[in-house]
Design an enzyme around this catalytic site. Sequence first.
Site, PDB file in Angstrom:
ATOM      1  N   GLU A 100       0.862  -1.193   0.000  1.00  0.00           N
ATOM      2  CA  GLU A 100       0.000   0.000   0.000  1.00  0.00           C
ATOM      3  C   GLU A 100       0.897   1.241   0.000  1.00  0.00           C
ATOM      4  O   GLU A 100       1.828   1.350   0.793  1.00  0.00           O
ATOM      5  CB  GLU A 100      -0.923  -0.020   1.234  1.00  0.00           C
ATOM      6  CG  GLU A 100      -1.616   1.290   1.567  1.00  0.00           C
ATOM      7  CD  GLU A 100      -2.441   1.892   0.442  1.00  0.00           C
ATOM      8  OE1 GLU A 100      -3.231   1.167  -0.189  1.00  0.00           O
ATOM      9  OE2 GLU A 100      -2.284   3.114   0.180  1.00  0.00           O
ATOM     10  N   ARG A 125     -17.459   3.415   5.301  1.00  0.00           N
ATOM     11  CA  ARG A 125     -16.391   2.754   4.537  1.00  0.00           C
ATOM     12  C   ARG A 125     -15.251   2.315   5.446  1.00  0.00           C
ATOM     13  O   ARG A 125     -14.653   1.266   5.225  1.00  0.00           O
ATOM     14  CB  ARG A 125     -15.859   3.698   3.470  1.00  0.00           C
ATOM     15  CG  ARG A 125     -16.901   4.147   2.485  1.00  0.00           C
ATOM     16  CD  ARG A 125     -16.350   5.262   1.636  1.00  0.00           C
ATOM     17  NE  ARG A 125     -15.291   4.728   0.819  1.00  0.00           N
ATOM     18  CZ  ARG A 125     -15.456   4.299  -0.427  1.00  0.00           C
ATOM     19  NH1 ARG A 125     -16.629   4.374  -0.995  1.00  0.00           N
ATOM     20  NH2 ARG A 125     -14.452   3.807  -1.096  1.00  0.00           N
ATOM     21  N   TYR A 157     -28.493   7.704   3.566  1.00  0.00           N
ATOM     22  CA  TYR A 157     -28.746   6.414   4.211  1.00  0.00           C
ATOM     23  C   TYR A 157     -28.005   6.323   5.551  1.00  0.00           C
ATOM     24  O   TYR A 157     -27.028   7.026   5.777  1.00  0.00           O
ATOM     25  CB  TYR A 157     -28.362   5.241   3.287  1.00  0.00           C
ATOM     26  CG  TYR A 157     -26.965   5.282   2.708  1.00  0.00           C
ATOM     27  CD1 TYR A 157     -25.869   4.834   3.426  1.00  0.00           C
ATOM     28  CD2 TYR A 157     -26.745   5.762   1.419  1.00  0.00           C
ATOM     29  CE1 TYR A 157     -24.589   4.851   2.873  1.00  0.00           C
ATOM     30  CE2 TYR A 157     -25.484   5.784   0.857  1.00  0.00           C
ATOM     31  CZ  TYR A 157     -24.408   5.331   1.589  1.00  0.00           C
ATOM     32  OH  TYR A 157     -23.149   5.363   1.039  1.00  0.00           O
ATOM     33  N   ASP A 159     -11.446  -0.642  -8.893  1.00  0.00           N
ATOM     34  CA  ASP A 159     -11.433   0.590  -9.690  1.00  0.00           C
ATOM     35  C   ASP A 159     -10.276   0.638 -10.690  1.00  0.00           C
ATOM     36  O   ASP A 159     -10.359   1.344 -11.690  1.00  0.00           O
ATOM     37  CB  ASP A 159     -11.343   1.815  -8.765  1.00  0.00           C
ATOM     38  CG  ASP A 159     -12.710   2.237  -8.240  1.00  0.00           C
ATOM     39  OD1 ASP A 159     -13.695   1.506  -8.464  1.00  0.00           O
ATOM     40  OD2 ASP A 159     -12.795   3.306  -7.602  1.00  0.00           O
TER      41      ASP A 159
HETATM   42  C1  FAD Z   1     -19.265   9.404  -4.151  1.00  0.00           C
HETATM   43  C2  FAD Z   1     -19.027   7.933  -4.246  1.00  0.00           C
HETATM   44  C3  FAD Z   1     -19.952   7.045  -3.709  1.00  0.00           C
HETATM   45  C4  FAD Z   1     -19.766   5.653  -3.834  1.00  0.00           C
HETATM   46  N1  FAD Z   1     -20.701   4.821  -3.300  1.00  0.00           N
HETATM   47  C5  FAD Z   1     -20.541   3.481  -3.450  1.00  0.00           C
HETATM   48  C6  FAD Z   1     -21.503   2.570  -2.911  1.00  0.00           C
HETATM   49  O1  FAD Z   1     -22.495   2.978  -2.304  1.00  0.00           O
HETATM   50  N2  FAD Z   1     -21.311   1.239  -3.091  1.00  0.00           N
HETATM   51  C7  FAD Z   1     -20.206   0.738  -3.746  1.00  0.00           C
HETATM   52  O2  FAD Z   1     -20.074  -0.494  -3.874  1.00  0.00           O
HETATM   53  N3  FAD Z   1     -19.278   1.585  -4.255  1.00  0.00           N
HETATM   54  C8  FAD Z   1     -19.409   2.924  -4.117  1.00  0.00           C
HETATM   55  N4  FAD Z   1     -18.465   3.766  -4.622  1.00  0.00           N
HETATM   56  C9  FAD Z   1     -17.319   3.207  -5.362  1.00  0.00           C
HETATM   57  C10 FAD Z   1     -16.226   2.695  -4.429  1.00  0.00           C
HETATM   58  O3  FAD Z   1     -15.858   3.717  -3.558  1.00  0.00           O
HETATM   59  C11 FAD Z   1     -15.003   2.251  -5.222  1.00  0.00           C
HETATM   60  O4  FAD Z   1     -15.396   1.494  -6.337  1.00  0.00           O
HETATM   61  C12 FAD Z   1     -14.087   1.399  -4.343  1.00  0.00           C
HETATM   62  O5  FAD Z   1     -13.697   2.104  -3.193  1.00  0.00           O
HETATM   63  C13 FAD Z   1     -12.853   0.967  -5.137  1.00  0.00           C
HETATM   64  O6  FAD Z   1     -11.982   0.259  -4.299  1.00  0.00           O
HETATM   65  P1  FAD Z   1     -10.526  -0.121  -4.801  1.00  0.00           P
HETATM   66  O7  FAD Z   1      -9.904  -0.865  -3.680  1.00  0.00           O
HETATM   67  O8  FAD Z   1     -10.598  -0.723  -6.150  1.00  0.00           O
HETATM   68  O9  FAD Z   1      -9.794   1.292  -5.010  1.00  0.00           O
HETATM   69  P2  FAD Z   1      -9.363   2.372  -3.915  1.00  0.00           P
HETATM   70  O10 FAD Z   1     -10.338   2.440  -2.805  1.00  0.00           O
HETATM   71  O11 FAD Z   1      -9.088   3.618  -4.677  1.00  0.00           O
HETATM   72  O12 FAD Z   1      -8.015   1.798  -3.312  1.00  0.00           O
HETATM   73  C14 FAD Z   1      -6.803   1.837  -4.029  1.00  0.00           C
HETATM   74  C15 FAD Z   1      -5.661   1.754  -3.033  1.00  0.00           C
HETATM   75  O13 FAD Z   1      -4.432   1.646  -3.758  1.00  0.00           O
HETATM   76  C16 FAD Z   1      -3.470   2.512  -3.179  1.00  0.00           C
HETATM   77  N5  FAD Z   1      -2.499   2.805  -4.240  1.00  0.00           N
HETATM   78  C17 FAD Z   1      -2.629   3.642  -5.302  1.00  0.00           C
HETATM   79  N6  FAD Z   1      -1.528   3.590  -6.073  1.00  0.00           N
HETATM   80  C18 FAD Z   1      -0.697   2.687  -5.510  1.00  0.00           C
HETATM   81  C19 FAD Z   1       0.600   2.178  -5.846  1.00  0.00           C
HETATM   82  N7  FAD Z   1       1.262   2.601  -6.942  1.00  0.00           N
HETATM   83  N8  FAD Z   1       1.161   1.247  -5.044  1.00  0.00           N
HETATM   84  C20 FAD Z   1       0.511   0.778  -3.913  1.00  0.00           C
HETATM   85  N9  FAD Z   1      -0.708   1.258  -3.539  1.00  0.00           N
HETATM   86  C21 FAD Z   1      -1.299   2.181  -4.334  1.00  0.00           C
HETATM   87  C22 FAD Z   1      -4.270   3.708  -2.694  1.00  0.00           C
HETATM   88  O14 FAD Z   1      -3.573   4.423  -1.702  1.00  0.00           O
HETATM   89  C23 FAD Z   1      -5.539   3.015  -2.167  1.00  0.00           C
HETATM   90  O15 FAD Z   1      -5.390   2.618  -0.816  1.00  0.00           O
HETATM   91  C24 FAD Z   1     -18.615   5.153  -4.497  1.00  0.00           C
HETATM   92  C25 FAD Z   1     -17.661   6.050  -5.004  1.00  0.00           C
HETATM   93  C26 FAD Z   1     -17.862   7.420  -4.878  1.00  0.00           C
HETATM   94  C27 FAD Z   1     -16.823   8.355  -5.429  1.00  0.00           C
END
Ligand code: FAD
Length: 404
Positions: A39, A113, A221, A303
Amino acid sequence: MNDRGGHHLKQALIAGGGIGGLAAALSTSRAGWDVRLFERAPAFSEVGAGVQLGPNVVKVLHGWGLAQALEAVAAFPGRLQVRSAVSGQALGELPLGAAMVQRYGAPYVTLHRADLHELLLKAVQQTSARLHLDCPLQSFSQTTQAVTVKAGGGPEIECDALIGADGVWSTVRQQLLGDGLPRRTGHLAYRALVSQASLPDKLRTQHVTVWLGPRMHVVQYPVRSGDWLNVVAIVHGEVAADTDPWDHSANAADLAAALAGSCAALRELVDALAGWRLWALSDRAPMQGAHQQAVGRVALLGDAAHPMLPYLAQGAGMAIEDAAELGHTLAQALDPVFDVPTMLQRYALNRWQRNAQVQARASRNGQIFHADGLLRWGRDAALKVLGEKLLDMPWLYGGVSRVS
Ligand SMILES: Cc1cc2nc3c(=O)[nH]c(=O)nc-3n(C[C@H](O)[C@H](O)[C@H](O)COP(=O)(O)OP(=O)(O)OC[C@H]3O[C@@H](n4cnc5c(N)ncnc54)[C@H](O)[C@@H]3O)c2cc1C
């Protein structure tokens, strides 16, 4: 690489410790892989906002033995109601609570979250996975035999598979696909959290409410066992070009101006909240095929693979579904008859279409939610007649049946 009981112990490196990365660390570690998660941030954390999880996602968490942990922190809303942001009128309703359990075998939950992140982190800490903070992945290279990763300024690390769970601005994706930056959508999300006890009685709620208006919508919510209320307001606009698009404090007056045409009940709710944070929303077009979600020994998850507008509330959900699928396929990859690239391709095959469908639907919801004129009139009329039918989504909430 290590040996365990005469067998080759396969090693996975996961970039990113968000909800997707932790879920992937949990599933792959439990699948029998030796896992290291890198991370970038100096501490694990999540933004102060809520997240909704449909029964398709809750079922996965239950399958990982996290039902009790979830129950301790989540809220279990009784229904989802849709209201006009302009008139305040009720437009449609979907029963949640017991109805979801009956239909899909798991509840619809809403939670903070940080609580979701924390319960995943605790579960990962009970596995043999090793977690490295302050350790950004910088680059990688791969051959047919292994992936070599440079991270955190340390020596190069060799592993059998690299999982890019590093979010919307993914470094792994940049290097793997080189398909440019995510696109700015022109939509801004304002988010705020408030203790329900601090609100007047009429603003407290244990339901999900979605307010639809021209060029905007608001979702509210309960979280933290129902003690707190999460509110997200989405409007059209851009942040200044020199501003970080991600999570900074917002000017409540800008939000109030964007919601000026809304009904008194909605304005009262928004005015009762302070400490708004602002996100400029980015997404990508859905992938064209499995060949984009995994290439050789490197796969994308969450994402990093499918950043989407939050209008179906399933971004984190799809990251968790990805992680579950990854765990299944990597468990099979321990069998010497299957090689890692083939199994990662199978993971991609089992995931890309569903992710693409969810991304496309989230984007379409943006147009429907924010409609004006005739389209808005037609939407409201359809919701009044068909409410539950339109709001229930068996293809989504029913989850996925695996093809192994
Ligand atoms: C306004 C809003 C509301 C939302 N509501 C919902 C909801 O109700 N329900 C739902 O399911 N989803 C919801 N989402 C979507 C959800 O937040 C994301 O899809 C989810 O958090 C993605 O998780 P992730 O782990 O893929 O990415 P992230 O949460 O972005 O995590 C990525 C991680 O990688 C780390 N990182 C980045 N680059 C590097 C690197 N080079 N090396 C090592 N680490 C790195 C970052 O620091 C971070 O910790 C919402 C999003 C938004 C913006």
